[in-house]
Scaffold this active site. Structure first.
Site, PDB file in Angstrom:
ATOM      1  N   PRO A   9       0.261  -1.273  -0.159  1.00 32.67           N
ATOM      2  CA  PRO A   9      -0.195  -0.062  -0.098  1.00 32.67           C
ATOM      3  C   PRO A   9       0.617   1.539  -0.246  1.00 32.67           C
ATOM      4  O   PRO A   9       1.818   1.185   0.608  1.00 32.67           O
ATOM      5  CB  PRO A   9      -0.747   0.095   1.161  1.00 32.67           C
ATOM      6  CG  PRO A   9      -0.276  -1.188   2.427  1.00 32.67           C
ATOM      7  CD  PRO A   9       0.206  -2.276   1.202  1.00 32.67           C
ATOM      8  N   ASN A  10       0.221   1.770  -0.932  1.00 28.38           N
ATOM      9  CA  ASN A  10       1.083   3.167  -1.433  1.00 28.38           C
ATOM     10  C   ASN A  10       1.665   3.875  -1.164  1.00 28.38           C
ATOM     11  O   ASN A  10       3.214   4.614  -1.506  1.00 28.38           O
ATOM     12  CB  ASN A  10       0.903   4.258   1.005  1.00 28.38           C
ATOM     13  CG  ASN A  10      -0.088   3.586   1.323  1.00 28.38           C
ATOM     14  OD1 ASN A  10      -1.398   4.742   0.723  1.00 28.38           O
ATOM     15  ND2 ASN A  10      -1.289   4.031   2.422  1.00 28.38           N
ATOM     16  N   ARG A  17       5.011  10.969  -2.445  1.00 30.01           N
ATOM     17  CA  ARG A  17       4.487  10.901  -1.173  1.00 30.01           C
ATOM     18  C   ARG A  17       5.911  10.830  -0.295  1.00 30.01           C
ATOM     19  O   ARG A  17       6.806  11.153  -0.319  1.00 30.01           O
ATOM     20  CB  ARG A  17       4.425   9.412  -1.092  1.00 30.01           C
ATOM     21  CG  ARG A  17       4.122   8.437   0.590  1.00 30.01           C
ATOM     22  CD  ARG A  17       3.386   7.410   0.461  1.00 30.01           C
ATOM     23  NE  ARG A  17       3.730   7.224   1.901  1.00 30.01           N
ATOM     24  CZ  ARG A  17       3.903   5.594   2.303  1.00 30.01           C
ATOM     25  NH1 ARG A  17       3.942   4.634   1.819  1.00 30.01           N
ATOM     26  NH2 ARG A  17       3.990   5.668   3.645  1.00 30.01           N
ATOM     27  N   TYR A  22      11.191   9.218   1.510  1.00 26.26           N
ATOM     28  CA  TYR A  22      10.601   7.958  -0.142  1.00 26.26           C
ATOM     29  C   TYR A  22      11.619   8.540  -1.134  1.00 26.26           C
ATOM     30  O   TYR A  22      11.811   7.784  -1.837  1.00 26.26           O
ATOM     31  CB  TYR A  22       9.255   7.460   0.512  1.00 26.26           C
ATOM     32  CG  TYR A  22       8.171   7.189   1.337  1.00 26.26           C
ATOM     33  CD1 TYR A  22       9.009   5.907   2.025  1.00 26.26           C
ATOM     34  CD2 TYR A  22       7.058   8.151   1.598  1.00 26.26           C
ATOM     35  CE1 TYR A  22       8.495   4.730   3.165  1.00 26.26           C
ATOM     36  CE2 TYR A  22       6.966   7.222   3.247  1.00 26.26           C
ATOM     37  CZ  TYR A  22       7.791   5.924   3.845  1.00 26.26           C
ATOM     38  OH  TYR A  22       7.211   5.251   4.241  1.00 26.26           O
ATOM     39  N   ASN A  71       8.032  -5.264  -0.493  1.00 24.06           N
ATOM     40  CA  ASN A  71       7.982  -4.179   0.692  1.00 24.06           C
ATOM     41  C   ASN A  71       6.267  -4.750   0.652  1.00 24.06           C
ATOM     42  O   ASN A  71       6.175  -3.845  -0.163  1.00 24.06           O
ATOM     43  CB  ASN A  71       8.211  -2.816  -0.336  1.00 24.06           C
ATOM     44  CG  ASN A  71       8.620  -1.560   1.012  1.00 24.06           C
ATOM     45  OD1 ASN A  71       7.462  -1.975   1.768  1.00 24.06           O
ATOM     46  ND2 ASN A  71       8.765  -1.016   0.170  1.00 24.06           N
ATOM     47  N   ALA A  74       3.096  -1.033   4.999  1.00 22.94           N
ATOM     48  CA  ALA A  74       2.625  -1.138   6.351  1.00 22.94           C
ATOM     49  C   ALA A  74       1.419  -2.011   7.120  1.00 22.94           C
ATOM     50  O   ALA A  74       1.561  -2.827   7.789  1.00 22.94           O
ATOM     51  CB  ALA A  74       1.110  -0.183   6.773  1.00 22.94           C
ATOM     52  N   HIS A  77       4.237  -4.179   9.601  1.00 20.70           N
ATOM     53  CA  HIS A  77       3.126  -4.381  11.240  1.00 20.70           C
ATOM     54  C   HIS A  77       1.794  -4.867  11.261  1.00 20.70           C
ATOM     55  O   HIS A  77       1.684  -4.997  12.462  1.00 20.70           O
ATOM     56  CB  HIS A  77       3.009  -2.671  11.133  1.00 20.70           C
ATOM     57  CG  HIS A  77       4.250  -2.275  10.719  1.00 20.70           C
ATOM     58  ND1 HIS A  77       5.710  -2.578  11.063  1.00 20.70           N
ATOM     59  CD2 HIS A  77       4.459  -1.294   9.607  1.00 20.70           C
ATOM     60  CE1 HIS A  77       6.604  -1.512   9.873  1.00 20.70           C
ATOM     61  NE2 HIS A  77       5.886  -0.831   9.105  1.00 20.70           N
ATOM     62  N   ASP A  84       1.580 -15.967   6.769  1.00 17.80           N
ATOM     63  CA  ASP A  84       1.067 -17.282   6.744  1.00 17.80           C
ATOM     64  C   ASP A  84       1.818 -17.841   5.009  1.00 17.80           C
ATOM     65  O   ASP A  84       1.937 -18.380   4.412  1.00 17.80           O
ATOM     66  CB  ASP A  84      -0.259 -17.732   6.886  1.00 17.80           C
ATOM     67  CG  ASP A  84      -0.540 -17.874   8.308  1.00 17.80           C
ATOM     68  OD1 ASP A  84       0.777 -17.293   9.137  1.00 17.80           O
ATOM     69  OD2 ASP A  84      -1.445 -17.710   9.292  1.00 17.80           O
ATOM     70  N   GLU A  95      12.421  -9.126   3.036  1.00 15.22           N
ATOM     71  CA  GLU A  95      11.494  -8.449   3.203  1.00 15.22           C
ATOM     72  C   GLU A  95      12.588  -6.963   2.752  1.00 15.22           C
ATOM     73  O   GLU A  95      13.703  -6.892   2.987  1.00 15.22           O
ATOM     74  CB  GLU A  95      11.209  -8.451   5.227  1.00 15.22           C
ATOM     75  CG  GLU A  95      10.765  -7.543   5.342  1.00 15.22           C
ATOM     76  CD  GLU A  95      10.443  -7.808   7.111  1.00 15.22           C
ATOM     77  OE1 GLU A  95       9.640  -6.326   7.159  1.00 15.22           O
ATOM     78  OE2 GLU A  95      10.693  -8.346   7.239  1.00 15.22           O
ATOM     79  N   HIS A  97      13.016  -1.993   3.099  1.00 18.81           N
ATOM     80  CA  HIS A  97      11.474  -1.112   3.568  1.00 18.81           C
ATOM     81  C   HIS A  97      12.575  -0.335   2.592  1.00 18.81           C
ATOM     82  O   HIS A  97      14.319  -0.008   2.766  1.00 18.81           O
ATOM     83  CB  HIS A  97      11.587  -0.557   4.769  1.00 18.81           C
ATOM     84  CG  HIS A  97      10.830  -2.271   5.403  1.00 18.81           C
ATOM     85  ND1 HIS A  97       9.395  -2.069   5.403  1.00 18.81           N
ATOM     86  CD2 HIS A  97      10.706  -3.352   6.319  1.00 18.81           C
ATOM     87  CE1 HIS A  97       8.561  -3.013   5.446  1.00 18.81           C
ATOM     88  NE2 HIS A  97       9.892  -4.039   6.371  1.00 18.81           N
ATOM     89  N   SER A  99      12.984   3.142   3.820  1.00 19.47           N
ATOM     90  CA  SER A  99      13.073   3.532   5.286  1.00 19.47           C
ATOM     91  C   SER A  99      14.052   2.313   6.263  1.00 19.47           C
ATOM     92  O   SER A  99      13.653   2.447   6.137  1.00 19.47           O
ATOM     93  CB  SER A  99      12.346   4.537   5.697  1.00 19.47           C
ATOM     94  OG  SER A  99      11.395   3.904   6.232  1.00 19.47           O
ATOM     95  N   ARG A 104      11.727   5.338  12.839  1.00 16.37           N
ATOM     96  CA  ARG A 104      10.630   6.249  12.900  1.00 16.37           C
ATOM     97  C   ARG A 104       9.602   6.199  14.043  1.00 16.37           C
ATOM     98  O   ARG A 104       9.675   5.326  15.262  1.00 16.37           O
ATOM     99  CB  ARG A 104       9.910   5.662  11.779  1.00 16.37           C
ATOM    100  CG  ARG A 104      10.971   5.852  10.060  1.00 16.37           C
ATOM    101  CD  ARG A 104      10.678   5.697   8.997  1.00 16.37           C
ATOM    102  NE  ARG A 104       8.781   6.847   8.672  1.00 16.37           N
ATOM    103  CZ  ARG A 104       8.566   6.065   7.751  1.00 16.37           C
ATOM    104  NH1 ARG A 104       7.944   4.934   7.408  1.00 16.37           N
ATOM    105  NH2 ARG A 104       7.235   6.757   7.540  1.00 16.37           N
ATOM    106  N   ARG A 108       5.689   0.363  13.583  1.00 17.33           N
ATOM    107  CA  ARG A 108       6.757   0.074  12.613  1.00 17.33           C
ATOM    108  C   ARG A 108       8.802  -0.701  12.875  1.00 17.33           C
ATOM    109  O   ARG A 108       8.527  -0.495  12.144  1.00 17.33           O
ATOM    110  CB  ARG A 108       7.015   1.503  11.917  1.00 17.33           C
ATOM    111  CG  ARG A 108       5.972   2.405  11.490  1.00 17.33           C
ATOM    112  CD  ARG A 108       6.933   3.459  10.243  1.00 17.33           C
ATOM    113  NE  ARG A 108       5.853   4.796  10.497  1.00 17.33           N
ATOM    114  CZ  ARG A 108       4.757   4.400   8.836  1.00 17.33           C
ATOM    115  NH1 ARG A 108       4.594   3.537   8.225  1.00 17.33           N
ATOM    116  NH2 ARG A 108       4.008   5.635   9.196  1.00 17.33           N
TER     117      ARG A 108
END
Length: 141
Positions: A9-10, A17, A22, A71, A74, A77, A84, A95, A97, A99, A104, A108
């Site tokens: 998302p986002n 953004r 970012y 990535n 949100a 978290h 799963d 995984e 990220h 940032s 932060r 997070r």
């Protein structure tokens, strides 16, 4: 070699953004650079703001791709379902990220998916994706 990148998302708003966090580049622009740097690797890309669509993509490619760069935004978290799904597939998942999430907000600092992943790379901006790709390439050597 086939690598699947899945953004959550986002992340479709990269470049506009919160550029102080970012950066100013869109993911599409960065993806062109990444593909140019690794022409021998088929890099597929998928982005969704919907958790279930991300799970569907993991299940679709997770038995064929040589690796997945995820990535989850949100959902990192909050999503036991993504955890799963990662556990249920055979492709290694890294995984990522953009940032440093540990620098932060406190919420997070916890990842629901890290334990299911091969590794975690964070805090290097968009270059985190390249580092994840390098890690996946090293697994295949």
């Amino acid at each position: 070699m086939r690598i699947q990148i899945i953004n959550g998302p986002n992340l479709n708003l990269l470049g506009v953004r919160e550029p102080s966090i970012y950066g100013h580049s869109s993911f599409e622009d960065y993806l062109k650079e990444l593909r140019g740097r690794y022409p021998e690797v088929q890099i597929d890309y998928f982005q969704s703001n919907v958790e279930g669509e991300m799970i569907n993509k993991l299940q679709e490619v997770g038995f064929e791709a040589d690796g997945i760069i995820l990535n989850a935004g949100a959902y990192t978290h909050t999503s036991v379902a993504l955890h799963d799904a990662i556990r249920s597939i055979t492709s290694p998942v890294v995984e990522v990220h953009i940032s440093n999430v540990h620098a932060r907000e406190a919420f997070r600092h916890q990842s629901m998916i890290s334990a299911a992943c091969q590794g975690v790379i964070l805090g290097f901006g968009l270059d985190s994706y390249r580092l994840a790709l390098e890690a996946l390439l090293a697994l295949k050597r």
